[in-house]
Design an enzyme around this catalytic site. Sequence first.
Site, mmCIF file in Angstrom:
data_model
loop_
_atom_site.group_PDB
_atom_site.id
_atom_site.type_symbol
_atom_site.label_atom_id
_atom_site.label_comp_id
_atom_site.label_asym_id
_atom_site.label_seq_id
_atom_site.Cartn_x
_atom_site.Cartn_y
_atom_site.Cartn_z
ATOM 1 C CG ASP A 35 59.557 25.601 48.524
ATOM 2 O OD1 ASP A 35 58.644 25.053 49.157
ATOM 3 O OD2 ASP A 35 60.566 26.082 49.066
ATOM 4 C CG HIS A 83 59.993 24.125 52.282
ATOM 5 N ND1 HIS A 83 60.114 25.408 51.775
ATOM 6 C CD2 HIS A 83 59.962 24.260 53.647
ATOM 7 C CE1 HIS A 83 60.154 26.269 52.768
ATOM 8 N NE2 HIS A 83 60.073 25.606 53.915
ATOM 9 C CB SER A 132 61.805 26.700 56.416
ATOM 10 O OG SER A 132 60.415 26.860 56.326
#
Length: 279
Positions: free
Chosen positions: A216, A244, A94
């Site tokens: 996601d 995610h 991320s």
Amino acid sequence: MSVQIRNNVQVAGAGAVTMVFVHGFGCDQLMWRFTAGAFQDRYRVVTYDLTGSGGSDKAAYDRDKYASLHGHAADLLDIIDGFADGPTVVIGHSVGATIGMLATVAAPQRFVAQAMVAPSPCYINDGDYIGGFSREDIHELLDTMDANYLGWAQNLAPAIMGAPNRPDLRAELTSSFCSIDPDIARHFGRVTFLSDHRADVPKSTVPTLILQCSDDLIAPRQVGDYLHRHLPRSTLALIENVGHCPHMSAPSASSRAIDLFLSQTLPHTLSQPLASTTR
């Protein structure tokens, strides 16, 4: 203050290549345990907590330094200087993937490859670019975080994790979100969700794996396609996963994708095939 104390740096395994794992917002290094563990028999594995997160020294969180992701990228380079042995691969999740990318732009000679797990260089839709959220969505999210951080975390963390059949993982991410100092979380949240590093993407020239989830909430498929088009030496891999955090909810698939990429990217003398998979 030592870098090891500031970022709670941990080293395991041994090998000719060092893998450094960078976690995302609301997380800590423990969330790499399923994926990083698969490489410890062949690589030197370094995990750490971003300053302000996990077991890092919270007193070291400087709002000026960390007003942009470049402050965290500088920390990553400090950690590589102190703990990497041989060529380095950075694995980021991320916003941690963007931090890793910025480090490869600042010091490309230190890296032989990077893997970006559920990455996004910009979360806000802009013209033809689909980041997943309107600007109004992001400001509403941040306003809710400011007003009631714990309530925000308890509502959002399970949706970010996804993994509908893994209530334990949803609870773990919720607990992690709630354990962060709310003032640090609010500051880092604004830096994360308002950042736009699209201009830096083509500057990252190291071989790159973009590891995208099929479903996601935070990083839609269009983001992976965008990165693949603009990263000069990129490979795009899709994992069938809802959520995610594939390194937690689909660790075997994540490890295999990273391993395949490294076997195709690193010289044979530096990469050996994955002997076993995590659960």
